[in-house]
Design an enzyme around this catalytic site. Structure first.
Site, short mmCIF file in Angstrom:
data_model
loop_
_atom_site.label_atom_id
_atom_site.label_comp_id
_atom_site.label_asym_id
_atom_site.label_seq_id
_atom_site.Cartn_x
_atom_site.Cartn_y
_atom_site.Cartn_z
N HIS A 104 38.99 -9.20 1.14
CA HIS A 104 38.48 -10.54 1.43
C HIS A 104 38.73 -10.91 2.89
O HIS A 104 39.43 -10.20 3.61
CB HIS A 104 39.15 -11.58 0.52
CG HIS A 104 38.59 -11.62 -0.86
ND1 HIS A 104 39.08 -10.82 -1.87
CD2 HIS A 104 37.59 -12.35 -1.41
CE1 HIS A 104 38.40 -11.06 -2.98
NE2 HIS A 104 37.49 -11.99 -2.73
N LYS A 153 41.67 -16.12 3.28
CA LYS A 153 42.01 -16.23 1.86
C LYS A 153 43.52 -16.23 1.70
O LYS A 153 44.21 -15.34 2.19
CB LYS A 153 41.37 -15.08 1.06
CG LYS A 153 41.59 -15.22 -0.44
CD LYS A 153 40.72 -14.28 -1.24
CE LYS A 153 40.96 -14.41 -2.73
NZ LYS A 153 40.68 -15.77 -3.23
#
EC number: 1.17.1.8
Length: 233
Positions: free
Chosen positions: A131, A135
């Protein structure tokens, strides 16, 4: 449909764009912990806030009889409390670790493959998620859902972050650039490998799924999942 947004970061802003394009109205954008909220203006709430705020937002909505869609991860130690509150208030609630329509199909494929591989213990299973660097939680909620799908349909009984000791299913988490989300499950032994993978190209799929869930839940009562929204069960 009148939608309140709890959390107005990148996801909240994209949900707003999708909702407006589908003819809905955004009546509130709540990006901080406040009690100054007019619940009479909204038909449904969508929460993509912060882990420490999500349960409070869910509680407020259920206490005011507002259906709520939650895509925030990192708060699931209170998930059972949310279910109990929803049922006691006869409310409506959907939590998903990932609202992407493609990811929810991927969840089904993951469960099916795990069932097929259950009697082939020579294959070692591993999971990788990638990600963007903003995040906050690791592993991702999506990766945890995938791991739980494998555990429910195999001899594995737990997952660990970057640790396969004691026969645990290892999840590797990487944070790279602006990656929206890539999840890969690998079954491997000495002679071959089987891999399934989902790659998100942008965040629009997550936003569309959340708005679709909000449209679906109006008029319903209970705790639901994206399997219900997509009629996969």
């Amino acid at each position: 449909m009148r939608i309140a947004l709890f959390g107005y970061g990148k996801m909240g802003q994209m949900i707003e764009q999708i909702a407006l394009s589908r003819g809905h109205e955004i009546v509130a954008k709540i990006d901080e912990n406040t009690n100054q909220i007019d619940f009479t203006t909204m038909d449904v709430a969508i929460d993509f806030s912060m882990p420490e705020a999500a349960f409070g937002n869910i509680t407020k909505c259920l206490n005011h009889n507002i259906p709520i869609i939650c895509g925030t991860t990192g708060w699931l130690d209170k998930y059972n409390e949310a279910i109990e509150l929803c049922n006691s208030k006869k409310g409506a609630f959907i939590y998903a670790s990932n609202f992407s329509l493609g990811v929810n199909i991927f969840f089904e494929l993951n469960n099916y493959l795990a069932k097929m591989m259950k009697n082939l213990p020579e294959y070692k299973v591993s999971l990788e998620e990638i990600h963007h660097t903003q995040k906050l939680d690791a592993p991702s909620g999506t990766a945890i859902t995938l791991a739980e799908g494998v555990i429910a349909n195999s001899e594995y009984n737990e997952w660990k972050l970057e640790d396969d000791s004691d026969g645990a299913l290892s999840i590797t988490s990487k944070r790279i650039g602006n990656t929206p989300g890539t999840h890969t499950l690998l079954y491997e032994n000495e002679v071959d490998s089987i891999e399934i993978k989902h790659t998100a190209h942008n965040r629009e799929g997550f936003a569309l799924g959340a708005v679709t869930a909000a449209e679906w839940i109006i008029g319903k009562r209970g705790v639901f999942s994206m399997r219900d929204v997509l009629n996969l069960g």
